[in-house]
Enzyme design. Structure first.
Site, PDB file in Angstrom:
ATOM      1  CG  ASN A  42      -0.536  -0.496   2.429  1.00  0.00           C
ATOM      2  OD1 ASN A  42       0.673  -0.624   2.590  1.00  0.00           O
ATOM      3  ND2 ASN A  42      -1.424  -0.781   3.360  1.00  0.00           N
ATOM      4  CB  CYS A  43       4.175   2.119   1.407  1.00  0.00           C
ATOM      5  SG  CYS A  43       3.760   1.734   3.117  1.00  0.00           S
ATOM      6  CB  THR A 272      -6.631  -7.104  23.010  1.00  0.00           C
ATOM      7  OG1 THR A 272      -7.177  -8.413  23.226  1.00  0.00           O
ATOM      8  CG2 THR A 272      -6.182  -6.956  21.567  1.00  0.00           C
TER       9      THR A 272
END
Ligand SMILES: Cc1cc2nc3c(=O)[nH]c(=O)nc-3n(C[C@H](O)[C@H](O)[C@H](O)COP(=O)(O)OP(=O)(O)OC[C@H]3O[C@@H](n4cnc5c(N)ncnc54)[C@H](O)[C@@H]3O)c2cc1C
Length: 613
Positions: A42-43, A272
């Protein structure tokens, strides 16, 4: 055999899956990705848009088939995870045919990334408004360009907005960029952002700073962006790039702990609040190493590193833990490189800190081709590195990476003086710009140099801007201002061949500058000035005037005027000698007795100290 499910198959998710396979050859690893591609670059999307990356396939680093063959991963594309049941340890997914399925897990990794922010302005859903986040986004925008789109408006001048603007300009479009914050690239300080705005102008990009889009109108199918100041920008396409927000609705529905802004809270193992669920990347909050702010750092490096840490933790711990991010980042805007690490002036808020600046060549000045870079360094009274930024044409990324490494290693600013950096004339300087920052910072910390930063706008009633350049300096161009027809590097090279580049007495930028600055002419608003007609001059005046967001390098001079003149003459001589190389302008503010501030426009870029090597 344990089952690990990964939601999101790009940066963080794929790093986690690949690392886990190496640590646990027998695990069943299922990667669920809603898009048609996994592990895509995506970069690289902006460079596909510009045509620098010619082949779409170059963006697709891996396929489900190659990942199955080499890593034994079960990759499901076009498959959306729709729910998590933490009690049953199951994920519900909906496949390409719409069929729902529940997949049990022993460990779950959330790597869903972020959503592009869509500001609630009328017309935002116009079919010619697009974000740039996926390969299909890039395909669509490229398609519009190939069909003849000639005008683009980019909303948001952050990293992706700037890259998109550059790409579309490279592709030959007329581009406007709109930034609601006071200056482009709001993550850096205003004084350096001014160089970025100049570069955009130089390459013919129409820049609107400090103004938001009010609406996107539809005029016979064409989007027309209306700004809050009444400006109207017709376009053939609009790129929406005004920030991202964590994609955390699945985590929220599963009852995981989130920040107020909706980012998933994780510990140093990326775990998490549920012991069987890890999360990585843009959807998660990290504690910034300098500011302590708990927020997402939407960058590829922390996402990839987080994936590796999560895999280590799932595989049994004992691996490395996630460090607090510094937010080190770099972006190219035409011929400029802009890089940063740590905190900016704005993110430091009310915290007391010092700032030192260096304007130096990227390599030895006597070796041909030295390019001036502008570096600044924020540090506290203990010498702790708080942040650094740089702008220039060459070597900026290296300097910021060195400072980022020093900061990560706990070095103080004065330790930068002692760095053992490589040097040969084509590569650097015996006193590297990073070491020079350290030297100046050392002078500040030791009390040898007292600095004064004006806070708040400069008052034209009490402030005199005195231009102290000598005639030789006066004729030099502060920054390049090329013709609007420039098209990136090729055009720049063509301009050089035509002899209109920086430093050429016949060059347009230089003559424009000659028109806009005169020795001894006051530059503040409200004072008559022939050169204030031009954009460049208005920007300079604004930069001078708006000192709160654009701190000035200030050095207190001895209160007697002769002392000041000596100092200025010294700089002037240095600069005169270096004028043939890369003159740059620096604004210094000198505290004055009697409550009056003397603002000096000086050529800068001279090496600090002598010692030619
Ligand atoms: C155009 C562009 C340029 C960039 N350039 C740079 C750069 O130069 N340097 C840099 O450091 N960073 C850059 N970034 C940012 C960087 O790409 C991100 O920080 C990084 O990709 C975040 O990784 P991630 O794993 O969190 O999310 P992503 O890589 O975005 O991956 C998340 C994936 O999860 C999928 N997904 C989400 N929800 C679900 C669901 N419920 N079910 C199934 N799949 C789901 C999404 O489809 C997406 O493919 C850029 C980003 C973009 C868009």
């Amino acid at each position: 055999m344990r089952t690990v499910v990964v939601i999101g198959g790009v940066a963080g998710g794929m790093s986690a899956a690949a690392r886990l396979r190496r640590l646990d050859p027998s695990a069943r690893i299922v990667v669920v990705e809603q898009g048609s591609e996994v592990s895509f670059a995506n970069c690289g999307l902006p460079y596909f848009l510009s045509g620098e990356i010619a082949n779409r396939s170059d963006l697709l680093l891996r396929t489900p088939e190659s990942l199955a063959a080499t890593l034994g991963l079960e990759v499901r594309v076009d498959t959306l995870a729709t729910a998590i049941d933490p009690a049953a340890r199951e994920v519900t997914v909906r496949g390409p045919e719409g069929r729902e399925e529940r997949i049990g897990y022993d460990a779950l990794v959330l790597a869903p990334g972020a959503y592009a922010v869509r500001p609630p302005i009328p017309g935002i859903d116009h079919p010619r408004v697009r974000t740039l986040r996926t390969v299909p986004d890039a395909d669509t925008i490229r398609g519009w360009v190939q069909q003849g789109a000639a005008r683009a408006v980019v909303l948001g001048a952050g990293f992706i907005g700037l890259e998109a603007a550059e790409a579309l300009r490279h592709a030959g479009l007329d581009v406007s960029i709109v930034e609601a914050a006071p200056h482009v690239l709001p993550v850096i300080d205003a004084e350096l952002a001014a160089y970025v705005a100049d570069e955009l102008h130089t390459h013919g990009v129409d820049v609107h700073e400090g103004v938001a889009a009010r609406a996107i109108l539809d005029v016979e199918g064409t989007p027309v962006v209306e700004l809050a100041d009444g400006t109207v920008l017709p376009a053939d396409l609009v790129i929406l790039s005004v920030g991202v927000r964590p994609r955390s609705e699945l985590a929220a529905a599963a009852g995981l702990a989130l920040t107020e802004q909706g980012a998933i809270i994780v510990d140093d193992d990326q775990r998490t609040s549920d012991p069987h669920i890890w999360a990585v990347g843009d959807a998660t909050a990290s504690t910034h190493a300098i500011t302590g702010a708990v927020a997402p750092v939407a960058l590829a490096t922390p996402a990839n590193r987080g994936g590796r840490v999560a895999a280590d933790s799932i595989a049994g711990g004992g691996g490395r833990r996630s460090p607090r991010p510094l937010g080190t980042a770099v972006v190219r805007v035409f011929d400029l490189t802009i890089a940063m690490t740590g905190a900016s002036r704005r993110s430091l808020g009310d915290r007391p800190f010092h700032t030192v600046r260096v304007h130096a060549g990227h390599h030895a000045g006597y070796y041909p081709g030295a390019e001036t870079m502008h570096l600044l360094l924020h540090f506290d009274g203990e010498g702790r590195i708080l942040g650094a930024q740089g702008v220039g044409r060459e070597g900026v990324d290296k300097r910021i990476d060195v400072i980022a490494t020093a900061a990560r290693g706990g070095l103080r600013v004065d330790d930068l003086v002692d760095l053992d950096l490589s040097y040969a004339p084509p590569f650097g300087a015996a006193k590297d710009p990073v070491m020079m920052l350290g030297m100046i910072a050392d002078n500040v910390l030791s009390g040898r140099l007292t600095q004064h930063d004006p806070v708040g706008p400069l008052d034209p009633e009490t402030t005199l801007v005195l231009d102290v350049r000598n005639p030789g300096e006066w004729g030099a161009e502060p920054r390049r201002m090329g013709p609007r027809t420039h098209r990136g590097r090729d055009a720049r090279a063509a301009a050089r061949r035509r002899g209109v580049d920086r430093g050429d007495p016949a060059g347009r930028g230089r003559s424009a500058h000659r028109r806009s600055l005169r020795v001894g002419v006051p530059l503040l608003p409200g004072q008559p000035h022939a050169g204030r007609r031009g954009y460049r001059q208005r920007q300079r005046v604004r930069r001078l005037h708006d000192a709160r967001d654009r701190p000035t390098s200030t050095r207190r001079l001895p209160p007697d005027l002769p002392g000041q003149r000596d100092d200025q003459r010294h700089h002037g001589q240095q600069h005169e000698r270096r004028q043939e190389r890369q003159p740059q302008w620096q604004h210094d503010c000198h505290a004055q007795p009697g409550g009056r501030e003397l603002h000096l426009l000086q050529l800068s870029g001279a090496q600090v100290g002598g010692g030619g090597t």
